[in-house]
Design a protein around this motif. Sequence first.
Motif, PDB file in Angstrom:
ATOM      1  N   LEU A 129       0.844  -1.197   0.000  1.00  0.00           N
ATOM      2  CA  LEU A 129       0.000   0.000   0.000  1.00  0.00           C
ATOM      3  C   LEU A 129       0.882   1.251   0.000  1.00  0.00           C
ATOM      4  O   LEU A 129       0.652   2.198  -0.748  1.00  0.00           O
ATOM      5  CB  LEU A 129      -0.923   0.031   1.234  1.00  0.00           C
ATOM      6  CG  LEU A 129      -1.962  -1.076   1.349  1.00  0.00           C
ATOM      7  CD1 LEU A 129      -2.784  -0.909   2.613  1.00  0.00           C
ATOM      8  CD2 LEU A 129      -2.890  -1.056   0.137  1.00  0.00           C
ATOM      9  N   ILE A 130       1.916   1.219   0.842  1.00  0.00           N
ATOM     10  CA  ILE A 130       2.817   2.375   0.949  1.00  0.00           C
ATOM     11  C   ILE A 130       3.498   2.623  -0.400  1.00  0.00           C
ATOM     12  O   ILE A 130       3.601   3.756  -0.860  1.00  0.00           O
ATOM     13  CB  ILE A 130       3.860   2.139   2.062  1.00  0.00           C
ATOM     14  CG1 ILE A 130       3.147   2.136   3.431  1.00  0.00           C
ATOM     15  CG2 ILE A 130       4.968   3.184   2.026  1.00  0.00           C
ATOM     16  CD1 ILE A 130       4.012   1.663   4.581  1.00  0.00           C
ATOM     17  N   GLN A 131       3.908   1.509  -1.055  1.00  0.00           N
ATOM     18  CA  GLN A 131       4.570   1.630  -2.356  1.00  0.00           C
ATOM     19  C   GLN A 131       3.699   2.382  -3.357  1.00  0.00           C
ATOM     20  O   GLN A 131       4.177   3.196  -4.121  1.00  0.00           O
ATOM     21  CB  GLN A 131       4.829   0.240  -2.907  1.00  0.00           C
ATOM     22  CG  GLN A 131       6.276  -0.173  -2.837  1.00  0.00           C
ATOM     23  CD  GLN A 131       6.420  -1.610  -3.315  1.00  0.00           C
ATOM     24  OE1 GLN A 131       5.865  -2.525  -2.729  1.00  0.00           O
ATOM     25  NE2 GLN A 131       7.155  -1.777  -4.397  1.00  0.00           N
ATOM     26  N   TYR A 132       2.398   2.101  -3.341  1.00  0.00           N
ATOM     27  CA  TYR A 132       1.511   2.746  -4.312  1.00  0.00           C
ATOM     28  C   TYR A 132       1.165   4.171  -3.939  1.00  0.00           C
ATOM     29  O   TYR A 132       0.668   4.920  -4.761  1.00  0.00           O
ATOM     30  CB  TYR A 132       0.252   1.900  -4.532  1.00  0.00           C
ATOM     31  CG  TYR A 132       0.592   0.737  -5.394  1.00  0.00           C
ATOM     32  CD1 TYR A 132       0.930   0.936  -6.744  1.00  0.00           C
ATOM     33  CD2 TYR A 132       0.681  -0.540  -4.887  1.00  0.00           C
ATOM     34  CE1 TYR A 132       1.323  -0.115  -7.531  1.00  0.00           C
ATOM     35  CE2 TYR A 132       1.055  -1.596  -5.670  1.00  0.00           C
ATOM     36  CZ  TYR A 132       1.386  -1.388  -6.988  1.00  0.00           C
ATOM     37  OH  TYR A 132       1.776  -2.409  -7.776  1.00  0.00           O
ATOM     38  N   LEU A 133       1.390   4.510  -2.677  1.00  0.00           N
ATOM     39  CA  LEU A 133       1.091   5.884  -2.260  1.00  0.00           C
ATOM     40  C   LEU A 133       2.395   6.667  -2.143  1.00  0.00           C
ATOM     41  O   LEU A 133       2.437   7.730  -1.535  1.00  0.00           O
ATOM     42  CB  LEU A 133       0.348   5.871  -0.917  1.00  0.00           C
ATOM     43  CG  LEU A 133      -0.983   5.126  -0.902  1.00  0.00           C
ATOM     44  CD1 LEU A 133      -1.518   5.002   0.505  1.00  0.00           C
ATOM     45  CD2 LEU A 133      -2.011   5.832  -1.786  1.00  0.00           C
TER      46      LEU A 133
END
Length: 666
Positions: free
Chosen positions: A485-489
């Motif tokens: 999730l962090i990677q995509y944000l």
Amino acid sequence: MRNKPNFKINMPEINAYILIIGIMSILLLAYNLYLGGLFFFGFIYIVFHNWRIANFRKKEWNKYIQNLSLDMDETTKKAIMNLPIPLCILEFDGNINWYNNKFYEMTGSPDLLGENIDNIIQNLDLRKVLNENKEMYTDVEYKNRQYTVVYNVIKNEQNNNAKYLMMLYWMDRTDYLQLKQQYEDDKNVIMLIQVDEYDEVLKSAPEEKRSLITVELERIFTAVFENELKGAIKKTSKDKYIFFTREKELKKLQENKFAILDTIRNINCDNTLPVTISIGVGIEGDSLYKNLQRANGALDLALGRGGDQAVVKTQDKFEFYGGKSKAVEKTTKVKSRLIGYALKEVISQSDNIYIMGHKYPDLDAIGAAVGIFDICKSCGKSANIVLDQVNDSIEEFVKRVKKQEYYKGLFVTCEEAIKNCNKDTVVIVVDTHRPSYTECQELLNIAKKVIVIDHHRRGVEFIKDTVLLFHEIYVSSTCEMVTELIQYLEEDVKINKLTAEGLLAGINLDTKFFAFKTGVRTFEAASYLKKIGADTVETKMLFKSNVEDFIARADIIKNTKIINKRICIAYSESEISNINVVIAKAADELLNIKNVEASFILGHKNDTVFISARSLGQINVHVLMEKLGGGGHIDIAGAQLKNVTLNQAYKKVHQIIEEYLEEENQ
Ligand SMILES: Nc1ncnc2c1ncn2[C@@H]1O[C@@H]2COP(=O)(O)O[C@H]3[C@@H](O)[C@H](n4cnc5c(N)ncnc54)O[C@@H]3COP(=O)(O)O[C@H]2[C@H]1O
Ligand SMILES: [Mn+2]
């Protein structure tokens, strides 16, 4: 029937008339002797005549009554003899005293008098019926027919001797029961079938063989569902089917434990990923629609538990079949990207956010929670992690977090959270999906917006009505999910170094340092964390144990018992504070013994017995722990029991293992 004699003249007023004539004749005697004498003789004659007639009538009446009862006896006898249901009379020792024609027809044996009923109808067991049954009837099968035997006890008095006899009426209920059975058998069943990860599986086969997979699948479906089970199957989309059948046919599937799952898994078209299906079955509904709803719910559950299994939803429970293979890692990350954006949306719109993991939180739960905190912080929102008690496994990490200004005031107790929680609060649950296993269940009832991020196989108990559900059972850990999730944000989110280390620790923990459940995406997540600053040595330091832990672990290993050379069971008697982590580690370690496929370790603290179960994947420990009210994954699972002694719990686990081995041998 004889005619009733005419007794009309026998009227009481006649006596009054005679009396008047008597008085009149005496009065007349006083006036005229001759006339009075004549009348008086007349009076005497009338009295005599009346007495004679009354006597005659009495005799007639007696004769009538006698004849009547003779008639009745004859009629009753005939009626009972020709009663359209079998009837027999027994002495109390079971010897037959009398029986009627129907009973004779029923048994077909000519010489029944004096025979004991137990010799004729073996499964009646009269003693038991008399001793145990308060009801005056029992059901019995005789010569392929089903009877309800109604009995009553009669008292026969002869010459001051009372004798007790039993009357047994045999009601033949075969036709009714057959009809009822037919009705039960014919009840409709709806089955929803879905091919697990259809696209991924097709992609894993050479291009020219891909279409063969579908052909083979449908050949098996036709053979089993249409030819064997006489049902109707219809394809509703490329990987989904709906199947209608009857309960009788479903029973065949249940008896062979849905062997079709194994047949499908053996499809070989050079595909590297196995072809598996998930089945949701709805039964016992009062309408077709209800069964469809149940089938839908059951299919969701089957998919949430990792697919390759069948779930049958009856009126009040779920039954599980299969579930032998590990979930397949999806190579597409579309879902993480979509969830990432949705999560950011929800966070941005709220002011009050609580994050919580499961009870007895571990590094995966706490690492994921801190990861979510960083996302919130990057969105300009403050959030808190609900943590009631720090246990040894997270103590070091929590200590480091508390030291840093960046996380100021991060942890709150359950009590504080409940006080400040309202219906607009967002509650984000990580590393579990069971309401009763969350750190603070009350929050789920207060807040209207609940988000769940979890990687455990689905149990029956599930947090309902989530605004966002990120539940993927093929990933290694919740920390891997949060890292994606962090990677995509990435553009909007900034992660602290310690958060990255917490996330990496969670992945390390759940994969046992990249040995279990580790996919391509696990390494990608780990390398991303390394890239944003996680220090691997610092992370490893979070796993240090105390000396007591080592001693307790050595004790456990010493009392290990190996069942069938493949399953370890052991326990720890020491009541150290982090016994749950000690047994978890010991369970991991016991898998290193040659030939051992699964391990079960028990430990206790206060009034709780903890159980940690591990497997190399062949034995589904999730299903075994579920029997004790626990959960987890196919290869890492656990449970907690309350109000039992360590010894009782040990016996329970032993029994569950034995039952499993027996079932496996069938
Ligand atoms: N009542 C229940 N209902 C539903 N699910 C239940 C449950 N009781 C246990 N589980 C699940 O079963 C898995 C195994 O738990 P266990 O305590 O043996 O094992 C836990 C934990 O105790 C253990 N662990 C924690 N710190 C550790 C450390 N420093 N070293 C090694 N293992 C550690 O690692 C495992 C992490 O597994 P994970 O959280 O993925 O999944 C856990 C847990 O969420
Ligand atoms: Mn966990």
